[in-house]
Design a protein around this motif. Structure first.
Motif, PDB file in Angstrom:
ATOM      1  N   UNK A  79       0.829  -1.205   0.000  1.00 40.63           N
ATOM      2  CA  UNK A  79       0.000   0.000   0.000  1.00 40.63           C
ATOM      3  C   UNK A  79       0.865   1.257   0.000  1.00 40.63           C
ATOM      4  N   UNK A  80       1.979   1.231   0.699  1.00 39.13           N
ATOM      5  CA  UNK A  80       2.886   2.371   0.717  1.00 39.13           C
ATOM      6  C   UNK A  80       3.367   2.689  -0.702  1.00 39.13           C
ATOM      7  N   UNK A  81       3.699   1.665  -1.453  1.00 37.58           N
ATOM      8  CA  UNK A  81       4.121   1.851  -2.836  1.00 37.58           C
ATOM      9  C   UNK A  81       2.970   2.386  -3.688  1.00 37.58           C
ATOM     10  N   UNK A  82       1.793   1.830  -3.513  1.00 38.81           N
ATOM     11  CA  UNK A  82       0.646   2.243  -4.321  1.00 38.81           C
ATOM     12  C   UNK A  82       0.245   3.696  -4.063  1.00 38.81           C
ATOM     13  N   UNK A  83       0.173   4.104  -2.784  1.00 38.59           N
ATOM     14  CA  UNK A  83      -0.225   5.491  -2.514  1.00 38.59           C
ATOM     15  C   UNK A  83       0.889   6.459  -2.910  1.00 38.59           C
ATOM     16  N   UNK A  84       2.130   6.021  -2.856  1.00 40.36           N
ATOM     17  CA  UNK A  84       3.235   6.866  -3.318  1.00 40.36           C
ATOM     18  C   UNK A  84       3.120   7.110  -4.818  1.00 40.36           C
ATOM     19  N   UNK A  85       2.817   6.058  -5.572  1.00 38.58           N
ATOM     20  CA  UNK A  85       2.589   6.213  -7.014  1.00 38.58           C
ATOM     21  C   UNK A  85       1.422   7.157  -7.280  1.00 38.58           C
ATOM     22  N   UNK A  86       0.364   7.003  -6.498  1.00 37.57           N
ATOM     23  CA  UNK A  86      -0.821   7.847  -6.680  1.00 37.57           C
ATOM     24  C   UNK A  86      -0.486   9.313  -6.413  1.00 37.57           C
ATOM     25  N   UNK A  87       0.279   9.587  -5.375  1.00 38.39           N
ATOM     26  CA  UNK A  87       0.651  10.971  -5.068  1.00 38.39           C
ATOM     27  C   UNK A  87       1.502  11.575  -6.178  1.00 38.39           C
ATOM     28  N   UNK A  88       2.375  10.777  -6.759  1.00 41.86           N
ATOM     29  CA  UNK A  88       3.182  11.283  -7.871  1.00 41.86           C
ATOM     30  C   UNK A  88       2.320  11.510  -9.117  1.00 41.86           C
ATOM     31  N   UNK A  89       1.462  10.557  -9.421  1.00 38.93           N
ATOM     32  CA  UNK A  89       0.653  10.651 -10.639  1.00 38.93           C
ATOM     33  C   UNK A  89      -0.462  11.690 -10.526  1.00 38.93           C
ATOM     34  N   UNK A  90      -1.171  11.716  -9.415  1.00 38.67           N
ATOM     35  CA  UNK A  90      -2.353  12.571  -9.274  1.00 38.67           C
ATOM     36  C   UNK A  90      -2.045  13.959  -8.747  1.00 38.67           C
ATOM     37  N   UNK A  91      -1.070  14.048  -7.852  1.00 38.86           N
ATOM     38  CA  UNK A  91      -0.801  15.327  -7.189  1.00 38.86           C
ATOM     39  C   UNK A  91       0.514  15.946  -7.632  1.00 38.86           C
ATOM     40  N   UNK A  92       1.206  15.271  -8.534  1.00 35.28           N
ATOM     41  CA  UNK A  92       2.478  15.768  -9.077  1.00 35.28           C
ATOM     42  C   UNK A  92       3.564  15.936  -8.010  1.00 35.28           C
ATOM     43  N   UNK A  93       3.534  15.065  -6.999  1.00 36.35           N
ATOM     44  CA  UNK A  93       4.602  15.060  -5.994  1.00 36.35           C
ATOM     45  C   UNK A  93       5.908  14.649  -6.682  1.00 36.35           C
ATOM     46  N   UNK A  94       7.007  15.224  -6.240  1.00 41.00           N
ATOM     47  CA  UNK A  94       8.306  14.872  -6.819  1.00 41.00           C
ATOM     48  C   UNK A  94       9.076  13.902  -5.929  1.00 41.00           C
ATOM     49  N   UNK A  95       8.666  13.777  -4.683  1.00 39.36           N
ATOM     50  CA  UNK A  95       9.314  12.856  -3.748  1.00 39.36           C
ATOM     51  C   UNK A  95       8.298  12.497  -2.658  1.00 39.36           C
ATOM     52  N   UNK A  96       8.434  11.310  -2.109  1.00 34.20           N
ATOM     53  CA  UNK A  96       7.518  10.863  -1.056  1.00 34.20           C
ATOM     54  C   UNK A  96       8.340  10.480   0.176  1.00 34.20           C
ATOM     55  N   UNK A  97       7.931  11.008   1.322  1.00 33.16           N
ATOM     56  CA  UNK A  97       8.533  10.636   2.600  1.00 33.16           C
ATOM     57  C   UNK A  97       7.583   9.675   3.308  1.00 33.16           C
ATOM     58  N   UNK A  98       8.136   8.721   4.037  1.00 38.39           N
ATOM     59  CA  UNK A  98       7.336   7.806   4.842  1.00 38.39           C
ATOM     60  C   UNK A  98       7.991   7.683   6.208  1.00 38.39           C
ATOM     61  N   UNK A  99       7.173   7.792   7.237  1.00 35.49           N
ATOM     62  CA  UNK A  99       7.702   7.736   8.594  1.00 35.49           C
ATOM     63  C   UNK A  99       6.724   7.010   9.505  1.00 35.49           C
ATOM     64  N   UNK A 100       7.250   6.074  10.266  1.00 32.34           N
ATOM     65  CA  UNK A 100       6.481   5.389  11.301  1.00 32.34           C
ATOM     66  C   UNK A 100       7.053   5.848  12.633  1.00 32.34           C
ATOM     67  N   UNK A 101       6.373   6.773  13.276  1.00 34.43           N
ATOM     68  CA  UNK A 101       6.895   7.382  14.495  1.00 34.43           C
ATOM     69  C   UNK A 101       6.325   6.697  15.740  1.00 34.43           C
ATOM     70  N   UNK A 102       5.040   6.793  15.954  1.00 39.15           N
ATOM     71  CA  UNK A 102       4.384   6.089  17.045  1.00 39.15           C
ATOM     72  C   UNK A 102       4.656   6.607  18.440  1.00 39.15           C
TER      73      UNK A 102
END
Length: 158
Positions: A79-102
């Motif tokens: 899912x992380x890969x899929x939503x990252x692709x979606x953000x790049x394709x739909x929102x024109x993001x140039x980079x995606x950060x992912x963080x699990x802080x908790x």
């Protein structure tokens, strides 16, 4: 027995568990949900949210990465890969950060934060949201972002 009661109370009080039960509504609604995961836009008290800032939650109340089942871990990664692709394709993001802080919510979730073009390098990383020129919006803009990402995910089966 005491530990089980404590975990049950923790889950009953947990912000993320309450969201999954429908006690808390977030702007944009559910982007994706199945028996293991929930994906939605970040919900905050700010009037103008950083657009495209998503959260992937594991549905089961569990504290962190080390406690995920193999199936949950695989689903989160996919899912992380899929939503990252979606953000790049739909929102024109140039980079995606992912963080699990908790640190503040003891229920495993991953922050998925897009970086957009023209973001000054001094704001790269988790502080990307602090840039005053960052794309922000209210409920209507969040709903539009979520709608585009939902449509993308329906087409992209991974």
């Amino acid at each position: 027995m005491r530990m089980q009661v404590d975990r049950e109370q923790e889950a009953a009080d947990c912000f993320i568990c309450r969201k999954h039960r429908g006690d808390i509504q977030v702007h944009g609604g559910t982007i994706y949900e199945d028996d293991l995961l929930y994906v939605g836009h970040i919900s905050s008290n700010e009037k103008q949210a950083y657009l495209g800032y998503l959260i992937i939650d594991v549905k089961r109340h569990t504290p962190g990465l080390a406690e995920l089942t193999e199936r949950e871990a695989q689903s989160v990664g996919s899912m992380l890969t899929r939503v990252s692709r979606a953000l790049k394709a739909c929102e024109k993001a140039v980079h995606i950060y992912a963080a699990a802080l908790g640190d503040h919510v003891p229920h495993f979730h991953i922050h998925v934060i897009p970086r957009y073009s023209n973001t000054p390098p001094s704001f790269w990383g988790l502080q990307v949201r602090e840039w005053e020129g960052a794309p922000r919006g209210g409920q209507n803009q969040i709903e539009q972002v979520c709608s585009r990402i939902r449509a993308y995910l329906r087409e992209d089966k991974g």
